[in-house]
Design a protein around this motif. Structure first.
Motif, mmCIF file in Angstrom:
data_model
loop_
_atom_site.group_PDB
_atom_site.id
_atom_site.type_symbol
_atom_site.label_atom_id
_atom_site.label_comp_id
_atom_site.label_asym_id
_atom_site.label_seq_id
_atom_site.Cartn_x
_atom_site.Cartn_y
_atom_site.Cartn_z
ATOM 1 N N GLY A 187 151.859 61.227 11.447
ATOM 2 C CA GLY A 187 150.527 61.605 11.903
ATOM 3 C C GLY A 187 150.483 61.844 13.402
ATOM 4 O O GLY A 187 151.504 61.930 14.076
ATOM 5 N N TYR A 188 149.267 61.946 13.911
ATOM 6 C CA TYR A 188 149.001 62.214 15.316
ATOM 7 C C TYR A 188 148.087 61.118 15.838
ATOM 8 O O TYR A 188 147.147 60.703 15.156
ATOM 9 C CB TYR A 188 148.310 63.577 15.444
ATOM 10 N N ILE A 189 148.381 60.653 17.043
ATOM 11 C CA ILE A 189 147.532 59.637 17.662
ATOM 12 C C ILE A 189 147.310 59.996 19.123
ATOM 13 O O ILE A 189 148.217 60.461 19.811
ATOM 14 C CB ILE A 189 148.148 58.232 17.518
ATOM 15 N N ASN A 190 146.085 59.812 19.571
ATOM 16 C CA ASN A 190 145.723 60.080 20.963
ATOM 17 C C ASN A 190 144.793 58.959 21.417
ATOM 18 O O ASN A 190 143.852 58.613 20.709
ATOM 19 C CB ASN A 190 145.024 61.434 21.083
ATOM 20 N N ARG A 191 145.081 58.397 22.572
ATOM 21 C CA ARG A 191 144.234 57.330 23.108
ATOM 22 C C ARG A 191 143.750 57.702 24.494
ATOM 23 O O ARG A 191 144.483 58.289 25.279
ATOM 24 C CB ARG A 191 145.015 56.015 23.169
ATOM 25 N N LYS A 192 142.520 57.321 24.777
ATOM 26 C CA LYS A 192 141.942 57.509 26.106
ATOM 27 C C LYS A 192 141.313 56.202 26.539
ATOM 28 O O LYS A 192 140.679 55.520 25.748
ATOM 29 C CB LYS A 192 140.897 58.615 26.097
ATOM 30 N N ASN A 193 141.485 55.907 27.800
ATOM 31 C CA ASN A 193 140.922 54.703 28.370
ATOM 32 C C ASN A 193 140.190 55.087 29.644
ATOM 33 O O ASN A 193 140.797 55.518 30.612
ATOM 34 C CB ASN A 193 142.035 53.691 28.667
ATOM 35 N N GLU A 194 138.868 54.960 29.591
ATOM 36 C CA GLU A 194 138.025 55.225 30.756
ATOM 37 C C GLU A 194 137.200 53.976 31.000
ATOM 38 O O GLU A 194 137.066 53.145 30.104
ATOM 39 C CB GLU A 194 137.122 56.431 30.485
ATOM 40 N N PRO A 195 136.642 53.822 32.179
ATOM 41 C CA PRO A 195 135.850 52.620 32.443
ATOM 42 C C PRO A 195 134.761 52.397 31.382
ATOM 43 O O PRO A 195 133.925 53.259 31.149
ATOM 44 C CB PRO A 195 135.224 52.897 33.813
ATOM 45 N N GLY A 196 134.858 51.289 30.670
ATOM 46 C CA GLY A 196 133.866 50.930 29.662
ATOM 47 C C GLY A 196 134.082 51.566 28.301
ATOM 48 O O GLY A 196 133.326 51.288 27.377
ATOM 49 N N VAL A 197 135.092 52.421 28.146
ATOM 50 C CA VAL A 197 135.311 53.113 26.875
ATOM 51 C C VAL A 197 136.805 53.157 26.557
ATOM 52 O O VAL A 197 137.620 53.518 27.400
ATOM 53 C CB VAL A 197 134.780 54.571 26.943
ATOM 54 N N PHE A 198 137.142 52.802 25.318
ATOM 55 C CA PHE A 198 138.514 52.943 24.831
ATOM 56 C C PHE A 198 138.432 53.673 23.502
ATOM 57 O O PHE A 198 137.743 53.238 22.588
ATOM 58 C CB PHE A 198 139.181 51.579 24.641
ATOM 59 N N VAL A 199 139.111 54.811 23.394
ATOM 60 C CA VAL A 199 139.018 55.659 22.208
ATOM 61 C C VAL A 199 140.412 55.874 21.629
ATOM 62 O O VAL A 199 141.365 56.135 22.359
ATOM 63 C CB VAL A 199 138.405 57.044 22.564
ATOM 64 N N THR A 200 140.516 55.760 20.309
ATOM 65 C CA THR A 200 141.743 56.090 19.590
ATOM 66 C C THR A 200 141.413 57.158 18.560
ATOM 67 O O THR A 200 140.536 56.957 17.717
ATOM 68 C CB THR A 200 142.323 54.859 18.869
ATOM 69 N N GLU A 201 142.092 58.284 18.645
ATOM 70 C CA GLU A 201 141.914 59.383 17.695
ATOM 71 C C GLU A 201 143.183 59.440 16.837
ATOM 72 O O GLU A 201 144.296 59.476 17.363
ATOM 73 C CB GLU A 201 141.739 60.698 18.450
ATOM 74 N N ILE A 202 142.991 59.439 15.511
ATOM 75 C CA ILE A 202 144.120 59.432 14.580
ATOM 76 C C ILE A 202 143.920 60.542 13.566
ATOM 77 O O ILE A 202 142.831 60.704 13.023
ATOM 78 C CB ILE A 202 144.205 58.091 13.836
ATOM 79 N N MET A 203 144.998 61.277 13.298
ATOM 80 C CA MET A 203 144.994 62.261 12.219
ATOM 81 C C MET A 203 146.227 62.025 11.361
ATOM 82 O O MET A 203 147.334 61.900 11.881
ATOM 83 C CB MET A 203 144.994 63.674 12.766
ATOM 84 N N LEU A 204 146.007 61.924 10.053
ATOM 85 C CA LEU A 204 147.082 61.726 9.098
ATOM 86 C C LEU A 204 147.081 62.887 8.106
ATOM 87 O O LEU A 204 146.012 63.314 7.670
ATOM 88 C CB LEU A 204 146.916 60.405 8.342
ATOM 89 N N PRO A 205 148.265 63.379 7.717
ATOM 90 C CA PRO A 205 148.300 64.458 6.740
ATOM 91 C C PRO A 205 147.873 63.960 5.359
ATOM 92 O O PRO A 205 148.100 62.805 5.009
ATOM 93 C CB PRO A 205 149.774 64.887 6.743
ATOM 94 N N ILE A 206 147.249 64.857 4.603
ATOM 95 C CA ILE A 206 146.856 64.478 3.232
ATOM 96 C C ILE A 206 147.667 65.253 2.226
ATOM 97 O O ILE A 206 148.279 66.229 2.511
ATOM 98 C CB ILE A 206 145.352 64.709 2.982
#
Length: 51
Positions: free
Chosen positions: A32-51
């Motif tokens: 799959g694909y994973i992308n993380r972002k860390n900004e002040p006050g926010v932590f985001v993880t984006e994940i995409m998996l094939p189906i």
């Protein structure tokens, strides 16, 4: 959230910090694909998996 090399590490005390590694392992296992972002006050993880 702190970053050590390319991995995020927790600032919590106690037995924490295994969740992100488990997510990484699952994403790797299923090519799959994973992308993380860390900004002040926010932590985001984006994940995409094939189906």
């Amino acid at each position: 959230m702190r970053k050590l090399d390319e991995e995020y590490i927790t600032t919590k005390r106690g037995n924490h910090g295994h969740g992100l590694k488990r997510i990484n392992n699952i994403v790797d296992k299923y090519d799959g694909y994973i992308n993380r972002k860390n900004e002040p006050g926010v932590f985001v993880t984006e994940i995409m998996l094939p189906i």
